[in-house]
Write a protein that holds these residues in place. Sequence first.
Motif, mmCIF file in Angstrom:
data_model
loop_
_atom_site.group_PDB
_atom_site.id
_atom_site.type_symbol
_atom_site.label_atom_id
_atom_site.label_comp_id
_atom_site.label_asym_id
_atom_site.label_seq_id
_atom_site.Cartn_x
_atom_site.Cartn_y
_atom_site.Cartn_z
ATOM 1 N N GLY A 1 8.830 -0.245 5.748
ATOM 2 C CA GLY A 1 9.184 0.772 4.778
ATOM 3 C C GLY A 1 10.299 1.637 5.302
ATOM 4 N N THR A 2 10.658 2.609 4.505
ATOM 5 C CA THR A 2 11.684 3.564 4.919
ATOM 6 C C THR A 2 11.110 4.471 6.010
ATOM 7 O OG1 THR A 2 10.990 5.206 3.301
ATOM 8 C CG2 THR A 2 12.647 3.580 2.568
ATOM 9 N N GLU A 3 11.982 5.180 6.680
ATOM 10 C CA GLU A 3 11.532 6.144 7.688
ATOM 11 C C GLU A 3 10.560 7.146 7.064
ATOM 12 O OE1 GLU A 3 11.759 6.485 11.013
ATOM 13 O OE2 GLU A 3 12.652 4.497 10.955
ATOM 14 N N GLU A 4 10.877 7.590 5.873
ATOM 15 C CA GLU A 4 10.020 8.559 5.183
ATOM 16 C C GLU A 4 8.650 7.962 4.859
ATOM 17 O OE1 GLU A 4 10.519 9.810 0.822
ATOM 18 O OE2 GLU A 4 11.430 11.465 1.948
ATOM 19 N N ALA A 5 8.625 6.718 4.404
ATOM 20 C CA ALA A 5 7.355 6.066 4.068
ATOM 21 C C ALA A 5 6.509 5.792 5.309
ATOM 22 C CB ALA A 5 7.611 4.767 3.309
ATOM 23 N N PRO B 1 -13.251 7.997 4.327
ATOM 24 C CA PRO B 1 -13.089 6.594 3.947
ATOM 25 C C PRO B 1 -12.603 6.472 2.504
ATOM 26 C CG PRO B 1 -15.417 7.151 4.146
ATOM 27 C CD PRO B 1 -14.643 8.366 4.531
ATOM 28 N N GLN B 2 -11.858 5.394 2.280
ATOM 29 C CA GLN B 2 -11.279 5.151 0.971
ATOM 30 C C GLN B 2 -11.099 3.661 0.750
ATOM 31 O OE1 GLN B 2 -7.566 7.223 1.217
ATOM 32 N NE2 GLN B 2 -6.830 5.984 2.907
ATOM 33 N N GLU B 3 -10.977 3.291 -0.514
ATOM 34 C CA GLU B 3 -10.697 1.903 -0.878
ATOM 35 C C GLU B 3 -9.219 1.624 -0.638
ATOM 36 O OE1 GLU B 3 -13.088 -0.338 -1.917
ATOM 37 O OE2 GLU B 3 -14.498 1.288 -1.520
ATOM 38 N N VAL B 4 -8.938 0.468 -0.032
ATOM 39 C CA VAL B 4 -7.572 0.008 0.206
ATOM 40 C C VAL B 4 -7.506 -1.457 -0.222
ATOM 41 C CG1 VAL B 4 -7.071 1.672 2.054
ATOM 42 C CG2 VAL B 4 -8.126 -0.527 2.633
ATOM 43 N N PRO B 5 -6.308 -2.051 -0.302
ATOM 44 C CA PRO B 5 -6.209 -3.430 -0.781
ATOM 45 C C PRO B 5 -7.035 -4.453 0.012
ATOM 46 C CG PRO B 5 -4.057 -2.401 -0.830
ATOM 47 C CD PRO B 5 -4.994 -1.437 -0.133
ATOM 48 N N TYR C 1 0.866 -1.173 0.000
ATOM 49 C CA TYR C 1 0.000 0.000 0.000
ATOM 50 C C TYR C 1 0.901 1.220 0.000
ATOM 51 C CZ TYR C 1 -3.533 3.376 1.445
ATOM 52 O OH TYR C 1 -4.382 4.459 1.505
ATOM 53 N N ARG C 2 0.717 2.039 -1.032
ATOM 54 C CA ARG C 2 1.592 3.193 -1.217
ATOM 55 C C ARG C 2 3.037 2.706 -1.224
ATOM 56 N NH1 ARG C 2 -2.011 7.437 2.329
ATOM 57 N NH2 ARG C 2 -3.751 7.482 0.875
ATOM 58 N N ASP C 3 3.908 3.237 -0.363
ATOM 59 C CA ASP C 3 5.306 2.807 -0.336
ATOM 60 C C ASP C 3 5.598 1.824 0.793
ATOM 61 O OD1 ASP C 3 5.969 4.393 -2.528
ATOM 62 O OD2 ASP C 3 6.432 6.130 -1.269
ATOM 63 N N LEU C 4 4.570 1.129 1.273
ATOM 64 C CA LEU C 4 4.730 0.207 2.394
ATOM 65 C C LEU C 4 4.438 -1.231 1.975
ATOM 66 C CD1 LEU C 4 2.787 2.166 5.157
ATOM 67 C CD2 LEU C 4 5.250 2.145 4.764
ATOM 68 N N GLU C 5 5.040 -2.160 2.715
ATOM 69 C CA GLU C 5 4.669 -3.567 2.664
ATOM 70 C C GLU C 5 4.022 -3.868 4.005
ATOM 71 O OE1 GLU C 5 7.487 -6.547 0.791
ATOM 72 O OE2 GLU C 5 8.842 -4.978 1.520
ATOM 73 N N LEU C 6 2.897 -4.582 3.993
ATOM 74 C CA LEU C 6 2.179 -4.884 5.228
ATOM 75 C C LEU C 6 1.848 -6.360 5.311
ATOM 76 C CD1 LEU C 6 0.930 -1.998 3.925
ATOM 77 C CD2 LEU C 6 0.032 -1.934 6.222
ATOM 78 N N ALA C 7 1.733 -6.851 6.525
ATOM 79 C CA ALA C 7 1.310 -8.231 6.757
ATOM 80 C C ALA C 7 0.584 -8.304 8.093
ATOM 81 C CB ALA C 7 2.510 -9.179 6.765
ATOM 82 N N VAL C 8 -0.441 -9.146 8.142
ATOM 83 C CA VAL C 8 -1.154 -9.426 9.383
ATOM 84 C C VAL C 8 -0.733 -10.814 9.842
ATOM 85 C CG1 VAL C 8 -3.403 -9.786 10.468
ATOM 86 C CG2 VAL C 8 -3.118 -7.990 8.733
#
Length: 123
Positions: free
Chosen positions: A52-56, A90-94, A36-43
Amino acid sequence: MPVLATLARVHVDDLDAALPTFVELTGEEPRVRFTYRDLELAVVGGYLLLAGTEEALAPYRDTHATTIVDSLDDVLRMTGRLGGEILEGPQEVPTGRNLTVRHPGGATVEYVEFSASLRPQAG
């Protein structure tokens, strides 16, 4: 608006390096993994890992928790009734739809309504 789960947010530098620790801690494999955007995520278990980077990561550090809810519309109504501030969405996300709210008293929470494909199936 039942809360289905609340996830502890953990910021990491490298998702692949962090995952084995959280798999070992929880005894579970990642349920969801996405970008999502410049991040990788996991549950994994009760954790939401954000890599992600500090900036992300910077825009997400002030959010205290991610809460999975049955109805994002109910959260919107509650926010209006109790005087919270909608920061994003609200917005659509993965994973479905999300909304970030700063509640009276200062707690900032991301709420997510999972898409039908991610909701637990009755069985």
